[in-house]
Design an enzyme around this catalytic site. Structure first.
Site, PDB file in Angstrom:
ATOM      1  N   CYS A  28       0.803  -1.214   0.078  1.00  0.00           N
ATOM      2  CA  CYS A  28       0.080   0.134  -0.095  1.00  0.00           C
ATOM      3  C   CYS A  28       0.791   1.194   0.014  1.00  0.00           C
ATOM      4  O   CYS A  28       1.650   1.459   0.953  1.00  0.00           O
ATOM      5  CB  CYS A  28      -0.894  -0.135   1.177  1.00  0.00           C
ATOM      6  N   CYS A  31       0.163   3.754   2.882  1.00  0.00           N
ATOM      7  CA  CYS A  31       0.670   3.151   4.165  1.00  0.00           C
ATOM      8  C   CYS A  31       2.093   3.408   4.146  1.00  0.00           C
ATOM      9  O   CYS A  31       2.658   3.734   5.437  1.00  0.00           O
ATOM     10  CB  CYS A  31       0.416   1.628   4.004  1.00  0.00           C
TER      11      CYS A  31
END
Length: 104
Positions: A28, A31
């Protein structure tokens, strides 16, 4: 660095005080952007809140339990109960303000 936890120690880790959980995935992008901010806040606020991480791919059962469908998702727990959810990347000051709102 914030400790990455799993189902074996999740309940124990969030049981006491204010704990911020970063639900993330290694693939991600947002993230990865959040990771250094989360780490920095964990260091700055270590005396009043605990910051931990859960890899949703490694701990799907925790993500399911708390209905995490988007990463990054941060959840603030107070004495074992989720009290606030933040979805997506957020600036450091915004996260800090939300966490401080749950500290006595």
């Amino acid at each position: 660095m914030a400790e990455i936890i799993n189902m074996n120690n999740f309940e124990e880790e969030v049981n006491n005080g204010v704990v911020v959980v970063d639900f993330f995935a290694t693939w991600c992008g947002p993230c990865k952007m959040l990771a250094p901010v989360f780490k920095e806040l964990g260091n700055e606020m270590k005396d009043s809140a605990k910051f931990i991480k859960v890899d949703i791919d490694q701990s799907m059962e925790i993500a399911r339990k708390f209905m995490v469908s988007t990463v990054p998702t941060m959840m603030i727990f107070k004495d074992g109960k989720p009290v606030e959810t933040m979805v997506g990347f957020m600036p450091k000051d915004a996260i800090k303000t939300k966490v401080e709102g749950h500290i006595k």
